[in-house]
Design an enzyme around this catalytic site. Structure first.
Site, PDB file in Angstrom:
ATOM      1  N   HIS A 107       0.842  -1.190   0.000  1.00 17.03           N
ATOM      2  CA  HIS A 107       0.000   0.000   0.000  1.00 17.03           C
ATOM      3  C   HIS A 107       0.877   1.240   0.000  1.00 17.03           C
ATOM      4  O   HIS A 107       1.853   1.324   0.750  1.00 17.03           O
ATOM      5  CB  HIS A 107      -0.902   0.028   1.233  1.00 17.03           C
ATOM      6  CG  HIS A 107      -1.651   1.322   1.406  1.00 17.03           C
ATOM      7  ND1 HIS A 107      -1.398   2.199   2.426  1.00 17.03           N
ATOM      8  CD2 HIS A 107      -2.638   1.889   0.656  1.00 17.03           C
ATOM      9  CE1 HIS A 107      -2.189   3.248   2.315  1.00 17.03           C
ATOM     10  NE2 HIS A 107      -2.959   3.092   1.248  1.00 17.03           N
ATOM     11  N   SER A 108       0.560   2.199  -0.859  1.00 18.47           N
ATOM     12  CA  SER A 108       1.221   3.503  -0.889  1.00 18.47           C
ATOM     13  C   SER A 108       2.744   3.339  -1.034  1.00 18.47           C
ATOM     14  O   SER A 108       3.213   2.724  -1.992  1.00 18.47           O
ATOM     15  CB  SER A 108       0.846   4.282   0.370  1.00 18.47           C
ATOM     16  OG  SER A 108       1.206   5.641   0.250  1.00 18.47           O
ATOM     17  N   TYR A 109       3.514   3.863  -0.087  1.00 15.20           N
ATOM     18  CA  TYR A 109       4.982   3.707  -0.123  1.00 15.20           C
ATOM     19  C   TYR A 109       5.381   2.231  -0.129  1.00 15.20           C
ATOM     20  O   TYR A 109       6.436   1.873  -0.666  1.00 15.20           O
ATOM     21  CB  TYR A 109       5.592   4.430   1.081  1.00 15.20           C
ATOM     22  CG  TYR A 109       7.057   4.154   1.298  1.00 15.20           C
ATOM     23  CD1 TYR A 109       8.027   4.702   0.450  1.00 15.20           C
ATOM     24  CD2 TYR A 109       7.478   3.358   2.351  1.00 15.20           C
ATOM     25  CE1 TYR A 109       9.378   4.440   0.660  1.00 15.20           C
ATOM     26  CE2 TYR A 109       8.814   3.096   2.576  1.00 15.20           C
ATOM     27  CZ  TYR A 109       9.774   3.643   1.723  1.00 15.20           C
ATOM     28  OH  TYR A 109      11.113   3.382   1.921  1.00 15.20           O
ATOM     29  N   GLY A 111       4.365   0.126  -2.031  1.00 14.70           N
ATOM     30  CA  GLY A 111       4.553  -0.257  -3.431  1.00 14.70           C
ATOM     31  C   GLY A 111       5.988  -0.088  -3.877  1.00 14.70           C
ATOM     32  O   GLY A 111       6.510  -0.899  -4.653  1.00 14.70           O
ATOM     33  N   HIS A 260      -7.405   7.315  -0.112  1.00 13.81           N
ATOM     34  CA  HIS A 260      -6.123   6.618  -0.098  1.00 13.81           C
ATOM     35  C   HIS A 260      -6.179   5.329   0.716  1.00 13.81           C
ATOM     36  O   HIS A 260      -5.467   4.379   0.410  1.00 13.81           O
ATOM     37  CB  HIS A 260      -5.050   7.550   0.469  1.00 13.81           C
ATOM     38  CG  HIS A 260      -3.653   7.049   0.289  1.00 13.81           C
ATOM     39  ND1 HIS A 260      -3.079   6.828  -0.951  1.00 13.81           N
ATOM     40  CD2 HIS A 260      -2.691   6.724   1.206  1.00 13.81           C
ATOM     41  CE1 HIS A 260      -1.833   6.394  -0.798  1.00 13.81           C
ATOM     42  NE2 HIS A 260      -1.581   6.315   0.492  1.00 13.81           N
TER      43      HIS A 260
END
Length: 282
Positions: A107-109, A111, A260
């Site tokens: 998720h998010s960072y 990735g 998000h």
């Protein structure tokens, strides 16, 4: 009284036994060939959930519970949030302790981290990006965040982050915390109660400043199939940029009308995409 000799009984039992054997050979054998003994179910992959910046593994709680209910082994190792290379190396060391196939989710960072950690790892059969960065070589968190307009974080750092010194770190390397006044705008929408957003902001884990500018290496998605979940109301990574990154990685994509934190607001859709990736590995 009708009587039968012992010899006759033995002959009769032998004939009956032969009949059973013939029956098994002629009828039961084909059924046995279709049994799970001869065709065992393939092993379900372990699902590894990697959280993003300013968060911890609890952000995956709802998804983890659904996956476990569906029979998957799930682990949520801590993401150190110390920098892309160090975080990827740490995750790779953790993956090396797992036996069998892996579906790696970020998720998010997160990735950024899974894209680098999975390179060359034959156990990782699928990558799943949930409102996440899907970097190519030389991309950074900063460059992808500002690639298209719309991110809350595409602003002067002092206006969105509180900075805390890291003892012993190089000068200029600090921990970044999202300002409480910005946290809700960035990560949530009205689908998450304000009181819950306040708790998330209070327990956030910081991201080291260098993580924003460290370049990503050769991406694992070049050799590993990928899936993505795009939150159309994402205020951290604009949906247009998520679409562009997903197309570049040739990811199987689903879009949800979510902020998000889509794994919190749209748990079912996120879980379904992860399970679709897991089933494709079989």
């Amino acid at each position: 009284m009708f009587s039968v000799s012992n010899k006759a009984r033995r002959l009769a039992l032998g004939a009956a036994g032969l009949g059973v054997l013939i029956s098994l050979a002629g009828v039961a054998a084909p059924a046995l060939a279709e049994s799970s003994y001869l065709h065992p179910a393939k092993e379900k992959p372990t699902v590894v959930l990697v959280h993003g910046a300013w968060a911890d593994g609890s952000s995956w709680d709802k998804v983890a519970a659904k996956l476990q209910h569906d029979g998957y082994r799930v682990v949520t190792p801590p993401n150190l949030l110390s920098g892309v290379k160090n975080d990827a190396d740490s995750l790779r060391a953790y993956l090396d302790t797992i036996t069998g196939p892996i579906v790696l989710v970020g998720h998010s960072y997160g990735g950024m981290v899974i894209t680098n950690a999975a390179v060359g790892d034959e156990q990782v059969k699928a990558l799943v990006y949930v409102d996440a960065y899907i970097p190519d070589a030389h991309d950074t968190v900063l460059s992808l965040t500002s690639a298209v307009p719309g991110s809350v974080f595409a602003a002067e750092a002092s206006t969105v982050f509180d900075q805390v010194a890291i003892p012993g770190a190089d000068p200029g390397i600090v921990n970044l915390y999202v300002k409480p006044s910005i946290f809700g705008k960035a990560f949530a929408d009205r689908s998450i109660p304000a009181k819950d957003v306040a708790v998330l902001a209070a327990r956030q884990r910081p991201l080291a400043l260098n993580a924003l500018v460290e370049e990503s290496g050769e991406p694992a998605w070049r050799t590993i199939p990928s899936w993505s979940v795009i939150g159309k109301q994402d205020a951290v990574i604009p949906a247009a940029e998520q679409v562009a990154m997903s197309k570049r990685a040739k990811a199987h994509t689903t879009e949800v009308n979510a902020p998000h934190l889509s794994m919190v607001t749209d748990t079912g859709a996120v879980t379904n995409q992860i399970e679709a990736a897991a089933k494709a590995t079989n």
